[in-house]
Design an enzyme around this catalytic site. Structure first.
Site, short mmCIF file in Angstrom:
data_model
loop_
_atom_site.label_atom_id
_atom_site.label_comp_id
_atom_site.label_asym_id
_atom_site.label_seq_id
_atom_site.Cartn_x
_atom_site.Cartn_y
_atom_site.Cartn_z
N ASP A 68 19.12 99.41 49.46
CA ASP A 68 19.15 100.09 50.76
C ASP A 68 18.29 101.35 50.73
OD1 ASP A 68 21.16 98.33 52.04
OD2 ASP A 68 22.48 99.14 50.49
N ASP B 229 15.12 105.62 46.38
CA ASP B 229 14.91 106.66 47.40
C ASP B 229 15.92 107.79 47.31
OD1 ASP B 229 16.95 104.77 48.41
OD2 ASP B 229 16.92 106.04 50.19
N ASP C 254 16.14 99.88 43.74
CA ASP C 254 17.29 100.12 44.59
C ASP C 254 17.13 99.19 45.79
OD1 ASP C 254 19.55 101.52 45.77
OD2 ASP C 254 18.08 102.55 47.02
#
Length: 228
Positions: free
Chosen positions: A19, A175, A17
Site C-alpha cells: 500500500d 513509502d 511494500d
C-alpha cells in the site's frame, strides 16, 4: 563517476511494500471508513485527510476518521474495519502509474520481485489474482505471517532466506519510514518511494534510504537503483 555507474543495475531481488508503494489503495480505504462513518450517522471523509495515513495502518486510519473517539474505543472497531475493507478490496484502488512498466523491466532483466507488507496476509493474498500477480510475485509476506512485522527486519530477512539470496542481493522499496528502518536493520539497500503516502511533517531525507525516487517510471532505468 564511471565506476560508480558500473556498480548500478537492477537488483537480483526487489522486495516491495504494497500500500502506497505498488498499489494506490487509498480509494478502497476511503470506502471502508466512509461505510463505518455512515453506520454512525456521519458523512463521508475527505480523501486528502485519509490519504497521508494509509501506510500507517488500520488504527491510524480509524483515528483520522474518528478523531473525537477515544483510542480504546476505536481500537475495538479494527475487526469491523477489516471486515468492511475485505468487501471493498480491489474495487476502487489502482496501481500507481508506472508500476506495471517497472515490474516488466525487472522481469526482463531477470530480477525476481516480491512483497513484504504489514497488511494482513489473507488480505494481501486476495489481491494477487486481482492484479494478475499470483504467478509473478516470488514471495508474499504479510504483517501477521511471522512473529514480527516492519520495522523489525525479520520479514525482510525471512524473504531473502526463502528466495535463497543474501540481504545484499536485495533492495527494499517502500513509502513509509518503517520500511526504510526495516531495510537498514536487515542490512538491505533501500529505495524511498516518494510517490506514496506521507504525513505533511514527514521528512524522507531523514530516513536514510539509499536513494529517493519520485516516480515508478524512474525505476525502469537500471541506473536508478542503489549502488551495490
Amino acid at each position: 563517476m564511471t565506476a560508480a555507474r558500473k556498480e548500478r543495475g537492477f537488483p537480483c531481488v526487489v522486495l516491495f511494500d504494497l500500500d502506497g508503494t505498488l498499489l494506490d489503495s487509498a480509494p478502497d480505504m476511503l470506502a471502508t471508513v466512509d461505510a463505518m462513518r455512515a453506520a454512525r450517522g456521519r458523512g463521508p471523509m475527505a480523501m486528502e485527510t485519509l490519504r497521508p495515513v494509509v501506510s500507517k495502518g488500520a488504527r491510524a486510519m480509524t483515528a483520522a476518521a474518528f478523531p473525537d473517539i477515544p483510542a480504546e474505543e476505536r481500537n475495538q472497531w479494527i475487526p469491523e474495519f477489516l471486515e468492511i475493507y475485505e468487501r471493498e478490496l480491489g474495487k476502487h484502488g489502482t496501481l500507481f502509474d508506472g508500476i506495471d512498466a517497472m515490474l516488466h523491466a525487472l522481469e526482463a532483466a531477470g530480477s525476481a520481485w516480491g512483497i513484504v507488507t504489514n497488511k494482513p496476509e489473507y488480505l494481501a493474498r486476495q489481491l494477487m489474482p486481482m492484479l494478475g500477480w499470483e504467478t509473478r510475485c516470488a514471495i508474499l509476506i504479510g504483517g501477521d505471517t511471522l512473529a514480527e512485522r516492519k520495522p523489525h527486519p525479520l520479514p525482510l530477512l525471512h524473504a531473502a532466506q526463502v528466495l535463497g539470496v543474501t540481504p545484499d542481493d536485495c533492495v527494499y522499496v517502500g513509502d513509509d519510514e518503517r520500511d526504510i528502518m526495516a531495510a537498514r536493520a536487515a542490512e538491505m539497500r533501500s529505495v524511498v518511494a516518494l510517490w506514496g503516502y506521507r504525513l505533511h511533517e514527514d521528512d524522507p531525507m531523514a530516513w536514510q534510504g539509499d536513494v529517493l525516487v519520485e516516480t515508478p517510471h524512474a525505476l525502469c532505468d537500471a541506473h536508478a537503483w542503489p549502488e551495490r
